[in-house]
Design a protein around this motif. Sequence first.
Motif, PDB file in Angstrom:
ATOM      1  N   GLU A   1     -39.684 -47.192 -21.536  1.00  8.68           N
ATOM      2  CA  GLU A   1     -39.252 -48.424 -20.596  1.00  8.68           C
ATOM      3  C   GLU A   1     -39.140 -47.848 -19.294  1.00  8.68           C
ATOM      4  N   GLY A   2     -40.263 -47.545 -18.875  1.00 11.54           N
ATOM      5  CA  GLY A   2     -40.395 -46.984 -17.478  1.00 11.54           C
ATOM      6  C   GLY A   2     -40.560 -45.412 -17.162  1.00 11.54           C
ATOM      7  N   ASP A   3     -40.523 -44.738 -18.175  1.00 10.52           N
ATOM      8  CA  ASP A   3     -40.619 -43.118 -17.963  1.00 10.52           C
ATOM      9  C   ASP A   3     -41.626 -42.874 -18.749  1.00 10.52           C
ATOM     10  N   ALA A   4     -42.773 -43.391 -19.006  1.00  6.16           N
ATOM     11  CA  ALA A   4     -43.976 -42.737 -19.649  1.00  6.16           C
ATOM     12  C   ALA A   4     -44.757 -41.528 -18.818  1.00  6.16           C
ATOM     13  N   GLU A   5     -44.770 -41.782 -17.637  1.00  6.67           N
ATOM     14  CA  GLU A   5     -45.332 -40.887 -16.787  1.00  6.67           C
ATOM     15  C   GLU A   5     -44.570 -39.600 -16.815  1.00  6.67           C
TER      16      GLU A   5
ATOM     17  N   THR B   1     -50.270 -56.387  -8.362  1.00  4.61           N
ATOM     18  CA  THR B   1     -49.541 -57.670  -8.637  1.00  4.61           C
ATOM     19  C   THR B   1     -48.595 -57.801  -9.874  1.00  4.61           C
ATOM     20  N   GLU B   2     -48.698 -56.762 -10.601  1.00  3.64           N
ATOM     21  CA  GLU B   2     -47.857 -56.587 -11.816  1.00  3.64           C
ATOM     22  C   GLU B   2     -46.635 -56.136 -11.760  1.00  3.64           C
ATOM     23  N   PRO B   3     -45.800 -56.319 -12.443  1.00  4.08           N
ATOM     24  CA  PRO B   3     -44.404 -55.771 -12.736  1.00  4.08           C
ATOM     25  C   PRO B   3     -44.662 -54.073 -12.717  1.00  4.08           C
ATOM     26  N   MET B   4     -43.787 -53.378 -12.410  1.00  7.64           N
ATOM     27  CA  MET B   4     -43.936 -51.859 -12.070  1.00  7.64           C
ATOM     28  C   MET B   4     -45.326 -51.452 -11.368  1.00  7.64           C
ATOM     29  N   ALA B   5     -45.537 -52.053 -10.316  1.00 13.56           N
ATOM     30  CA  ALA B   5     -47.020 -51.803  -9.672  1.00 13.56           C
ATOM     31  C   ALA B   5     -46.868 -50.291  -9.238  1.00 13.56           C
ATOM     32  N   GLY B   6     -48.161 -49.795  -9.525  1.00 17.22           N
ATOM     33  CA  GLY B   6     -48.421 -48.291  -9.349  1.00 17.22           C
ATOM     34  C   GLY B   6     -48.118 -47.341 -10.519  1.00 17.22           C
ATOM     35  N   ALA B   7     -46.887 -47.983 -11.376  1.00 18.96           N
ATOM     36  CA  ALA B   7     -46.599 -46.939 -12.271  1.00 18.96           C
ATOM     37  C   ALA B   7     -47.781 -46.729 -13.454  1.00 18.96           C
ATOM     38  N   LEU B   8     -47.488 -45.855 -14.129  1.00 17.76           N
ATOM     39  CA  LEU B   8     -48.428 -45.560 -15.494  1.00 17.76           C
ATOM     40  C   LEU B   8     -48.066 -46.704 -16.420  1.00 17.76           C
ATOM     41  N   LYS B   9     -49.460 -47.362 -16.898  1.00 15.45           N
ATOM     42  CA  LYS B   9     -49.318 -48.448 -17.678  1.00 15.45           C
ATOM     43  C   LYS B   9     -49.677 -48.054 -18.983  1.00 15.45           C
ATOM     44  N   LEU B  10     -50.596 -47.112 -19.077  1.00 18.21           N
ATOM     45  CA  LEU B  10     -50.973 -46.767 -20.354  1.00 18.21           C
ATOM     46  C   LEU B  10     -51.972 -45.259 -20.190  1.00 18.21           C
ATOM     47  N   ALA B  11     -51.528 -44.573 -21.494  1.00 20.06           N
ATOM     48  CA  ALA B  11     -52.387 -43.096 -21.176  1.00 20.06           C
ATOM     49  C   ALA B  11     -52.683 -42.875 -22.443  1.00 20.06           C
ATOM     50  N   GLN B  12     -53.878 -42.113 -22.649  1.00 21.05           N
ATOM     51  CA  GLN B  12     -54.101 -41.332 -23.839  1.00 21.05           C
ATOM     52  C   GLN B  12     -53.978 -39.943 -23.642  1.00 21.05           C
ATOM     53  N   LEU B  13     -53.432 -39.460 -24.471  1.00 18.65           N
ATOM     54  CA  LEU B  13     -53.138 -37.905 -24.443  1.00 18.65           C
ATOM     55  C   LEU B  13     -53.315 -36.971 -25.498  1.00 18.65           C
ATOM     56  N   ARG B  14     -53.969 -36.068 -25.415  1.00 17.11           N
ATOM     57  CA  ARG B  14     -54.525 -35.284 -26.248  1.00 17.11           C
ATOM     58  C   ARG B  14     -53.610 -33.888 -26.608  1.00 17.11           C
ATOM     59  N   LEU B  15     -53.280 -33.742 -27.680  1.00 15.64           N
ATOM     60  CA  LEU B  15     -52.455 -32.642 -28.131  1.00 15.64           C
ATOM     61  C   LEU B  15     -53.035 -31.954 -29.389  1.00 15.64           C
ATOM     62  N   GLY B  16     -53.713 -30.957 -28.974  1.00 17.96           N
ATOM     63  CA  GLY B  16     -54.557 -30.189 -29.839  1.00 17.96           C
ATOM     64  C   GLY B  16     -55.378 -31.166 -30.265  1.00 17.96           C
ATOM     65  N   GLU B  17     -55.416 -31.638 -31.620  1.00 18.68           N
ATOM     66  CA  GLU B  17     -56.534 -32.405 -32.111  1.00 18.68           C
ATOM     67  C   GLU B  17     -55.982 -33.772 -32.451  1.00 18.68           C
ATOM     68  N   HIS B  18     -54.678 -33.887 -32.085  1.00 19.05           N
ATOM     69  CA  HIS B  18     -53.928 -35.121 -31.997  1.00 19.05           C
ATOM     70  C   HIS B  18     -54.096 -36.084 -30.808  1.00 19.05           C
TER      71      HIS B  18
END
Length: 130
Positions: free
Chosen positions: A12-16, A40-57
């Motif tokens: 809820e806002g702290d994904a980055e 134009t979206e709520p939370m303008a400029g904030a990280l919306k979605l990220a795919q992270l690699r931790l090792g092979e996961h």
Amino acid sequence: MADQFYTCLMFEGDAEDALEFYLSVFEDSSVITSQRFRQTEPMAGALKLAQLRLGEHRIILTNTPNEHDFTFTPSASIFVSCRSGRELNAYAEKLAKGGRYIMPAATYAFSRRYAWVEDRFGVSWQLNLP
């Protein structure tokens, strides 16, 4: 048939902040993709979605502008098989900072070294030395 499975964590806002934190904890990690909220979206400029690699996961982190009546729970956790006791201790210490130990790093009947930690975002991590 599905060929890729991911853990998805909704913030809820702290994904980055979580993304940067996980990159700092796990040396073998990287951002695969990321997307920001449009102006134009709520939370303008904030990280919306990220795919992270931790090792092979792979982990997907999402941000939502909506408040929810739920959060993370220890009954669902990310399980990490560590290469050494030193690595396990380092991960546990970093992840527990601002969070808490559910089970401290120790020898248990089921593992020669194990820790269960909830990080400052509420995400649960089980660290094991097989």
